[in-house]
Each structure stands twice: as structure tokens, then as C-alpha cells.
Motif scaffolding. Structure first.
Motif, PDB file in Angstrom:
ATOM      1  N   MET A  84       0.835  -1.206   0.000  1.00  0.00           N
ATOM      2  CA  MET A  84       0.000   0.000   0.000  1.00  0.00           C
ATOM      3  C   MET A  84       0.871   1.256   0.000  1.00  0.00           C
ATOM      4  SD  MET A  84      -3.212   0.730  -0.017  1.00  0.00           S
ATOM      5  CE  MET A  84      -3.847   2.360  -0.329  1.00  0.00           C
TER       6      MET A  84
ATOM      7  N   CYS B 117      -6.315   3.613   5.473  1.00  0.00           N
ATOM      8  CA  CYS B 117      -7.435   4.137   4.689  1.00  0.00           C
ATOM      9  C   CYS B 117      -8.690   4.304   5.551  1.00  0.00           C
ATOM     10  CB  CYS B 117      -7.773   3.201   3.530  1.00  0.00           C
ATOM     11  SG  CYS B 117      -6.388   2.884   2.465  1.00  0.00           S
TER      12      CYS B 117
ATOM     13  N   ALA C 267      -3.023  -1.171   5.052  1.00  0.00           N
ATOM     14  CA  ALA C 267      -3.959  -0.543   4.107  1.00  0.00           C
ATOM     15  C   ALA C 267      -5.285  -0.202   4.786  1.00  0.00           C
ATOM     16  CB  ALA C 267      -4.196  -1.469   2.906  1.00  0.00           C
TER      17      ALA C 267
ATOM     18  N   CYS D 298      -0.834  -7.257   3.707  1.00  0.00           N
ATOM     19  CA  CYS D 298      -1.004  -5.989   2.990  1.00  0.00           C
ATOM     20  C   CYS D 298      -2.178  -5.201   3.551  1.00  0.00           C
ATOM     21  CB  CYS D 298      -1.299  -6.248   1.514  1.00  0.00           C
ATOM     22  SG  CYS D 298       0.025  -7.035   0.634  1.00  0.00           S
TER      23      CYS D 298
END
Lengths: 291, 152
Positions: free
Chosen positions: A70, A244, A240, A236
């Protein structure tokens, strides 16, 4: 775990695609508006990202930075925009507990006892649309990390394998920008977990950099103690989803003005481990300013 | 890793640092849990054995029937997703008995069903049990050879 699909891989891909579409929807953009899609995941040949790109039909650059993907994407995407090559870039990363587990470790129903330092792969995906203009938040700096390997061999202690890379990128970033940890409301590493985080604090200390409580790790934030994941989250999706979701949300509410995130990745494969190689790590840093 | 590695000192220091931070495995607790659960499985096996013997099966047949029941139960619990939950606490207690062997065959079979019967289940069935079989059979063969030589 199956998310209405026949296989875990298909489930991860569907989660990924829905996340990307949601990001586009929130940005009020169509796939045709996006100049590049930068995405990656943990599966062999990054199939979750590839198949998502097949569905979205946006010019696609596949990335593999293990769990740092990311942040690798955010750094590259900002550079594409800063260099004038794109107006909008869609960045995303995904992971899935079961697809990662069966690739890197054991079948999920195998009765094994996990080490206390082991982490739990996060099932999810995160996506961000980067634009050349807008109201922010804004990416102001990116420090691309060096692959760092202090000879850690224990595949059930990824935090220890990645901590030197995270610390190296952090120190390099502070040196390059002339900033100190106090300049950030929040500093977060990607998925070092409980013990990896402690190692970064120690490594920074050795270099006369004091990290206070404003330093946290996405891997320690994502799961609750009651979920008994041992050292915390990884994958991941760990950095992320936390970046986010949680962190950008905090920024929206005005609680965080300036954020330094360091996506961390362990660049191993089952093959390299079995051949007796140590585990190299990497960390990519990105600064996000609220204004 | 040769001696001219510029990071050698740093690596050695880091290793010490990691040892300080790394959580110690809970050996005593794990040992006790393994003893209790492993012991329970073995006791259950003995009860089954006695049960079959009482039904007038010979020692060998009773042993086979016991193994079949234990293997079935372990496979069934693996299928229900319960076996790995027990193993999380029991550790070696669920790995060492024959039930662990059943679990290590059923788990990959379930896992790789998505790649089809031949290249999935067929090819991966022995990924974990395979090495146990190979070295088990080799050891048995060596033991047999030694016995043969000694008896000459």
C-alpha cells in the motif's frame, strides 16, 4: 472467509474489487478518469490485484512489496502525479488470512500451535484515489526504503525481521527532512506487531531518536486482545485498512494533522526460508498532511 | 555470511535485542496441556481397546479397530473445524497421537480441494504427512536391518 465465492482466492479478489470500486464511488470518479492503477497483494503472481485490474480496465502497474505494498503504491502514485504523468491514480492492496496462510504456512485446519510472536494475516483491502488537486489530505513526502536484513531467520517472528528496515527508513526520513518525531501527530508502522514495535523504539533510541506514545503500529491497532492473535495483525491489508479507514478518518475529524506512515514488508518466500535464507525487510514512508 | 560483512556487529547486537523482546514460549503450560490432552486421547484409546477386546476381537484386531475409530473422530473434528481449535491449546498432545496424523491428512485435503481432485487433493494430501511416512518407513527398515544383522 469465502465471501460468497467458491475459493478463498476469489473471495480476496472480490473484496479487493469492491474496495476499489467504493474508493472510486467516494471520489465521484469513473474508471475512465483514472490514469493508473497501482495495486498488489500477497498471493503468488499477485492474482488478486491482476484479476481486479482485469475487472476495472484501468492502465495497471502491478506491485509486490509484501505487506508494504500500500505504501509502495502511495509513494509511486504521488511521484506519477508530481511528475505530471497522471491526474488521478488509484492505489490499493489486499490480503486474506486463508490465501496467505496456505501459501506461506500450513493448511488452515492443520492443528498447529502458533508462536507467541506470530501475527495474524488481516483479511481485507484498502484503496485510495490520489489526485493532482483537491482539498486534501495531501501526500507531502515519500521515503522509499532500502531492503534491510539483520539476519533474522524466524518466519514466525516477522516483526523482528522487518523492524530494522522500518527503523532505517524512519531515521532516513527524519534526516532527509530535518524533522523530528515531535513534528508528527502520529507515526505508524505497517505490521510489526507488539514486539516489532518495541524493537523499532529500541533501534531509534540507539540512534538518539526518542519515539513517544505518538508512535504506534497498525498491527497492534487492528485486532483486539480478545481475538488472541498473539503479536497482532499482518498482511497488505493490515496497513492498508488501518490507514485508509482509521487514520484517514481521524484526520477527517481533525484529530491528526500530520501523519507519518511506514508500510513494512517481509520479503521472504517459503522457498527462500526452506533454503536457509534469512528474512529481508523493507519499509516505505509516506507523509500525509490534513490540509 | 562471511566475516567481511560490514553489518556483522550490528547483526549480533540486534540478535541480542530480539532475544530480549521476543516472548518466551510457555513451555511448562504447553507441556502440561499436551500431557493432559494427549493423555486423555490415549486413555480414550485404551477404553476403546478394552471395549473391542471385550467384544471378543483379538489384540491385533482390537488395536486396528481402535485406530480406525480415533482416526475417524480426528478427521471428523477436522472437517468441523474443531480439531485445530483444540490443538491450539493442546499442541503436541494432539499432534503426536494417531489423531494428529489424521488431521494432517484431512487438513490439506480440505484446503486444496479448490485446485481439483488430482492436482489439488491428490497431489497435496501428503504434504505434511509425507515426510512422517518417508522417515518412519526408512527408520523401520533400518531397525529391521539392525535386528537382522544382530540375529546372525
Amino acid at each position: 472467509m469465502y465471501y460468497g465465492e467458491k475459493t478463498w482466492e476469489k473471495a480476496e479478489q472480490r473484496i479487493f474489487q469492491e474496495t476499489m470500486e467504493l474508493a472510486l464511488h467516494k471520489a465521484n470518479l469513473k474508471t475512465g478518469d483514472i490514469d493508473f492503477m497501482l495495486a498488489g497483494d500477497l498471493t503468488n503472481q499477485i492474482i488478486a490485484a491482476n484479476f481486479t485490474a482485469r475487472g476495472l480496465a484501468i492502465p495497471f502497474i502491478g506491485l509486490y512489496g509484501a505487506c508494504s505494498t500500500m505504501y509502495e503504491g502511495l509513494a509511486l502514485g504521488s511521484m506519477l502525479i508530481d511528475g505530471g504523468f497522471a491526474r488521478y491514480v488509484l492505489v490499493g492492496a489486499s490480503s486474506h488470512y486463508a490465501t496467505a496462510e496456505r501459501q506461506f504456512r500450513f493448511p488452515t485446519e492443520q492443528g498447529v500451535q502458533r508462536a507467541m510472536s506470530a501475527q495474524w494475516t488481516v483479511t481485507g483491502a484498502g484503496a485510495i484515489v490520489l489526485g493532482s488537486q483537491g482539498q486534501g489530505p495531501r501526500i507531502t513526502h515519500a521515503t522509499v526504503g532500502k531492503v534491510t536484513d539483520f539476519g533474522e531467520m524466524d518466519a514466525s517472528d516477522m516483526g523482528a525481521a522487518m523492524a530494522p528496515a522500518a527503523a532505517d527508513t524512519l531515521l532516513q526520513h527524519l534526516k532527509d527532512t530535518g524533522r523530528s518525531p515531535g513534528d508528527y501527530d502520529l507515526i505508524a508502522t505497517g505490521d510489526l506487531g507488539k514486539y516489532g514495535r518495541q524493537l523499532v523504539v529500541k533501534l531509534a533510541e540507539q540512534n538518539a531518536v526518542a519515539l513517544s506514545d505518538s508512535y504506534t503500529d497498525c498491527g497492534t491497532l487492528i485486532f483486539d486482545e480478545s481475538q488472541d492473535t498473539h503479536a497482532g495483525g499482518s498482511g497488505c491489508a493490515c496497513s492498508a485498512v488501518v490507514t485508509c479507514g482509521h487514520i484517514l478518518d481521524q484526520m477527517k475529524q481533525g484529530r491528526i494533522k500530520r501523519f507519518l506512515g511506514i508500510g513494512t514488508g517481509a520479503l521472504l518466500s517459503p522457498c527462500s526460508c526452506q533454503q536457509g535464507e534469512s528474512i529481508p525487510g523493507i519499509g516505505h514512508a509516506v507523509v500525509i498532511d490534513a490540509g | 555470511m562471511n566475516s567481511s560483512d560490514p553489518f556483522e556487529l550490528q547483526k549480533r547486537e540486534y540478535k541480542k535485542m530480539v532475544q530480549q523482546v521476543k516472548p518466551k514460549p510457555t513451555v511448562i503450560k504447553n507441556g502440561i496441556m499436551a500431557f493432559l490432552v494427549g493423555g486423555t486421547i490415549c486413555a480414550a484409546g485404551q477404553l476403546l481397546m478394552n471395549f473391542f477386546k471385550a467384544r471378543e476381537l483379538g489384540t491385533q484386531d482390537a488395536g486396528l479397530a481402535t485406530a480406525a475409530v480415533l482416526v475417524f473422530l480426528a478427521a471428523f473434528l477436522t472437517g468441523l473445524g474443531i480439531y485445530d481449535e483444540i490443538a491450539k491449546y493442546a499442541g503436541a498432545g494432539t499432534i503426536v497421537p494417531i489423531t494428529g496424523f489424521a488431521n494432517s491428512m484431512v487438513a490439506p485435503a480440505m484446503e486444496f480441494r479448490s485446485e481439483g481432485m488430482v492436482f489439488g487433493v491428490g497431489a497435496r494430501l501428503f504434504t505434511i504427512a509425507g515426510p512422517v511416512l518417508v522417515f518412519g518407513i526408512v527408520t523401520a527398515w533400518l531397525a529391521g536391518l539392525i535386528t537382522l544383522v544382530l540375529s546372525l
